[in-house]
Structures are given as structure tokens and as C-alpha cells.
Design an enzyme around this catalytic site. Sequence first.
Site, PDB file in Angstrom:
ATOM      1  N   CYS A   2       0.929  -1.285  -0.067  1.00 45.47           N
ATOM      2  CA  CYS A   2       0.261   0.007  -0.028  1.00 45.47           C
ATOM      3  C   CYS A   2       0.750   1.222   0.044  1.00 45.47           C
ATOM      4  CB  CYS A   2      -0.925   0.025   1.226  1.00 45.47           C
ATOM      5  SG  CYS A   2      -1.962  -1.408   1.570  1.00 45.47           S
ATOM      6  N   ARG A  27       3.519  -0.352  -4.995  1.00 44.45           N
ATOM      7  CA  ARG A  27       3.236  -0.707  -3.927  1.00 44.45           C
ATOM      8  C   ARG A  27       1.784  -1.273  -3.515  1.00 44.45           C
ATOM      9  NH1 ARG A  27       6.912   1.502  -0.242  1.00 44.45           N
ATOM     10  NH2 ARG A  27       5.327   0.867   1.656  1.00 44.45           N
ATOM     11  N   TRP A  74      -2.987  -2.573  -1.598  1.00 44.69           N
ATOM     12  CA  TRP A  74      -2.920  -3.925  -1.887  1.00 44.69           C
ATOM     13  C   TRP A  74      -3.592  -4.688  -0.632  1.00 44.69           C
ATOM     14  CZ3 TRP A  74      -0.512  -8.243   0.616  1.00 44.69           C
ATOM     15  CH2 TRP A  74      -0.196  -9.341  -0.223  1.00 44.69           C
ATOM     16  N   GLU A 482      15.573 -17.829 -10.543  1.00 44.40           N
ATOM     17  CA  GLU A 482      15.237 -16.660 -10.676  1.00 44.40           C
ATOM     18  C   GLU A 482      14.489 -16.321 -12.152  1.00 44.40           C
ATOM     19  OE1 GLU A 482      14.901 -14.061  -9.293  1.00 44.40           O
ATOM     20  OE2 GLU A 482      14.941 -12.282 -10.812  1.00 44.40           O
ATOM     21  N   LYS A 486      10.967 -14.963 -12.595  1.00 45.78           N
ATOM     22  CA  LYS A 486      10.518 -13.777 -13.685  1.00 45.78           C
ATOM     23  C   LYS A 486       9.351 -14.371 -14.582  1.00 45.78           C
ATOM     24  CE  LYS A 486      11.860 -11.530 -12.060  1.00 45.78           C
ATOM     25  NZ  LYS A 486      12.567 -11.082 -11.062  1.00 45.78           N
ATOM     26  N   GLU A 489       5.940 -14.994 -12.387  1.00 42.74           N
ATOM     27  CA  GLU A 489       5.250 -13.601 -11.982  1.00 42.74           C
ATOM     28  C   GLU A 489       4.725 -12.776 -12.867  1.00 42.74           C
ATOM     29  OE1 GLU A 489       7.717 -10.952  -9.662  1.00 42.74           O
ATOM     30  OE2 GLU A 489       9.279 -11.559 -10.722  1.00 42.74           O
ATOM     31  N   HIS A 505      15.247 -37.704  -9.531  1.00 39.97           N
ATOM     32  CA  HIS A 505      14.538 -38.100  -8.129  1.00 39.97           C
ATOM     33  C   HIS A 505      13.107 -37.570  -7.937  1.00 39.97           C
ATOM     34  CE1 HIS A 505      18.470 -39.419  -7.053  1.00 39.97           C
ATOM     35  NE2 HIS A 505      18.946 -37.942  -7.398  1.00 39.97           N
TER      36      HIS A 505
END
Length: 609
Positions: A2, A27, A74, A482, A486, A489, A505
Site C-alpha cells: 500500500c 506498492r 494492496w 530467478e 520472472k 510472476e 529423483h
Amino acid sequence: MCGIVGYIGSDNASDIIIDGLKKLEYRGYDSAGIALQKNGQILVHKYKGRIANLEAAIEGKDLYSHCGIGHTRWATHGAPSDVNSHPHTNGDGSIAVVHNGIIENYTELKEWLIAEHGVEFRSETDTEVIAHLVGLYYDGDLMDAVYKAAEKMRGAYAIGAICNKEPDKMVAVRKDSPLVVGLGEGCNFIASDIPALLRYVRKIYLIENNETVVLTKDEVKIYNADRKEVHRDVFHVTWDADAAEKEGYDHFMIKEIHEQPKGLYETLHRRLLEDDSIKLDGITITKEEIENLDKVYIVACGTAYHAGLIGKFAIERFARIPVEVEVASEFRYREPLINEKSLFIAISQSGETSDTLAALREAKSKGARVLSVVNVVGSSVARESDDVFYTWAGPEIAVASTKAYTTQLMCMYLIALHMAKEKGVMSQEEYLGYIRDLKEIPEKLKKILRSEKAIHEMAKDLYKTEQVFFIGRGNDSAVSYEGSLKLKEISYINSFAIAAGELKHGTIALIEKDTLVISLAAQDHLFEKMLSNIQEVKARGAYVVGLAKEGNTEIEKQADRVIYIPECRDELTPLLSVVPLQLLAYYIAKLRGCDIDKPKNLAKSVTVE
Ligand code: F6R
């Protein structure tokens, strides 16, 4: 999360507040609202959705006011909706508040307000509790009421409050959520972050925890928890406001990807002396303290945590000191065995991430020395650390972190090299060799960026996929985490990263015909091992995009598509190999029509647990 903005002065408050909120949309952006002083009343306008919705809704309305507060949200408590949007008011609408943070005891307070004071709640938010508390305690002095309300609250907050009975005053208070004050000529501001104010002021007060601020248009007074006035030095902002604009790029993310050569150059060269030795400004840890270190803990969240994984490789490899890397949300609650012989390294772009800050405080309380790698100057993590090493990435606006990550890597390499030198475990020649190679990185990165078109073309063939696996070994495995983050998201593709040797495995069960596997094979010493892993997935029908250094053309025999990065020593390849993955994620998300700079459910600065 926020963002809050407040203005008091002589100009039109709503224009200034909305302009500031737009700079804070990183934010949170699921709703936005504004409360204004007007003719002895508080006018509130708040709407679900982006700030543009708020703007459209108030267009043409006579909202001229000299004082107001605004919020971009948010959601934490209560879904995004008009009624849950901030500002929130008390029962008679005489007081309005905006809030960034979480009031942990809000249920208890809400029940008390209902049972003892007959308060009627309209929203599902924790913030509405603050408005009613301030209203309850208000007896002609807004500052006193805010103090009394704050005494009742547990949790994290930065709050801005106005009251119709004191139209020439604004009060703000902060605990564990960021708050800055902007000092203008005949006007003053509050905000969650400096970019909201850069168009108007360069002089800033950084507000500390448990401080309350009283603002009029001509004066700002800061008080500590005991209500004693405190002095604060002015912080002069030197960065360029244009750095927070898109400058012709379609998105901040792609602009920031392109800013990486410059960010890396700055991060390195600001520390480089004429003889190529490095001077780590902001780091005062002594040679003796480094020699006596038992262990290093690197703690961070998300992308910054991924930078920490490379930091571990670098410190263990160069300085031969054992390193543990952990996500901050786990570290803070597991009673870590950290002590005064440990060095705690916090990595954070914003310097305001709640979990990272809490982990840092935990480490400090156990006597560890705290070093932070931070992008935002003067942020909470920076201020609470013993040593601060700034990334010179410039403001990062896109929610998906790119240039902060690569500059964090550069900082970790420099710290590791410094430690190795101080410990005497690296020869001067080897050290200078690394510095020479680091100096070449920005140019090599520019070369990768010149091949952007080819990655865009590749994205056209891949963007419809709904599942991706990233695999790699060593440094490449950390970079694959990473790359995968990317992609997921910003494109919402289900993406998963795993150490290549671990695939067999269990996870290999998911590989079938045409499953997309992005295989990082950027290190010479692991190249052949990676070719075997590629064969394993190919044998199960996978469609493989390989990433390797120029010259390692053998990979073309195994992979369906190949991305090359310039020649570079194995230890430093993450600085280069992540960039094609950032570009690929960007173009895939663009082709899928995603809102790249503001992905759903996310926010840039995670100031709640
Ligand atoms: C992902 C991303 C996040 C942040 C994380 C930590 O692209 O940006 O994963 O890295 O929220 O944020 P900072 O670095 O501000 O502590």
C-alpha cells in the site's frame, strides 16, 4: 504494501495526491482513494481498481482543497472493493485515515469498539479500526488522539490522518512501515516513499519508528513515543526524477532490463580505485573481524534471495567462509544459531521488506554484525544495519525485479572478493583477474541486449505453453530459480525450477512430449553434465531451450533452440545468463497480453508479513 500520500499547502491537493499515488502504484494497485478537507467537511472518494478509476470518477467534480490524504491499496483484510478501499472514516465522518501495514490485534479492537462503544463497521479492513479509535479519543487535538490510538494498536503501520475540526493540520505516525515527509515552500507532504514527492520537493525527513509527525503548510514537527519533539536532519535527494519515467519504453520492466549495463558499471566503478583495487564504501567491518567470522548468513526474500544463493557460491568459493542462505520469512521464526561470530547479510531492493527487516532485527538481537545490500538509500534496512553497501541500480519501478538483481550480484561478488583479500586466501593476481573480468561485464551485457530481437522471436514460438521447467547446476541452478520466478510472476505460466541433478529423483515424472525445459549450461566445468541432463529430458519428449557460452556449440546437438551468452569465467556467468531469461519472460508475458509492470496479486514493496 500500500502507498500513502498526504499534502497540505495552497495548491490543489487532489491533483498532487493523485500524481504522488501514481508513483506508488508499485506498492499495490487493487483500489485507490482520497480524502479532502473542504468547507468544514471531509470528502471521501474511493474505488476498486487502478488509480485511473479514481481519476475518472472524480473528473469534473469541484474538489478543490488545500489538504488531503490518499491511498493505493494492496488488499490484506477484505477483498478489493469500494467499501474496503482507503481512506476510512470514523462514525460521523469527521476523521479520515490512510494506512499502510497490518493491525494485528484489529479483531480484538473491533469487538471492543462494537461492544463498549456501539461502533458500526462498514468495511472488513483492519484500518477502519484506526479511524474509529482516533475518533473515539478525539477531544480537540488530532495529535493526542492519534497517540492514544497508536498505544492501543499492535502490528505495523504508517498512518496519515486528518480531521474536519482542524482543517490546517495533518498528523502521521509510523511503526515498522515506511514514512517520509517532504518539505516544500509553504506546503508539506507525507508519503510511503520518496518517488511520490520528487516532482515537488528534494528536502526530505526520514521518519523513524514510533515517531509522530504534525504537519501544517508552514511547519513540520516530529515527536518521539514520549511525545518529546525531536530534531531530524534534512535528507537531500540527489537522484533524477526522470529515472522514474518510462522514457519511450513500453514498460518499466524492459527499460530496467536495458539499464543493467549502466547499473552494473556504477555499482562496480564507484568502488574501484585507479589501481583496480576496491574500496567498499559504507563497509567498516575490519580485517580482524572478517578473519574471526565463523559463518555468514545471507537472508532475503524472492529475487533478492536468489541473489543470495549466488552470494553463497561467491563467498564460499573466494573467501572460504561457510555461508547459509535462507528466506527471511523462515529465518525469523526458527531461532537460528546465529551469534556474535556471525555476519548477517540482508539483501533487499526496497530496504522495507517486512520479513527481511524482522530477520535483521533477530540477527542483531543475537549479537551478529549486520551488513546490508540495499538499493533504496535511507530505507529501514539500510538505517538499521552496521554496514550498508548500496546497489547503484537507480529506482526500480517494475514489480518484477531485474536491475536490482544483477546489481545485487555485483555487490555480492565485491563483498566476497573483499573478504577473500582480507582473509589472505586469494592472491593479488587472482583478485585483479576477477576485477578485470567484472569490468568487462557491462559491455558483454550490452551484447546480449543487442540480440533481444532473437529472444523476442523465440518467445513467439513459446508463449502459448502452460508449463515450463528450468534446470541448471551450481550457479546455473540459482539463476534458473530467478528465471523461473520472472516468468511465472509476469506471464502466469506455471513454472518450476530444479537443480538438474535432482530432476531424476521425482520431478522428471512430469516431463512428457513437448514439455518446455529451459536448460542452463553456462558453466564450462558442468557443461557435459548438463548435456546428459538435457538428454534425459529429451528422451521423454521435452522441447529444450539450452543456454550456453558462445563456442560451446555441442549443445546444439541436444537442444531444440539455443541462447548464447558471451565468453566469461564460470564464477561470473550469472551476471550474464539471467538477462536472456528476463527478456524471454518479458516477451512471453507481452505476447500473452499480461499487465507486465503490475502483475496480479503482487506489489513491489512487501511491507506486511
Ligand atoms: C520478484 C521480486 C520480489 C522481491 C522480494 C524482495 O521480481 O521483485 O521477489 O525480490 O519481494 O523485495 P526486496 O528486494 O525489496 O526486499
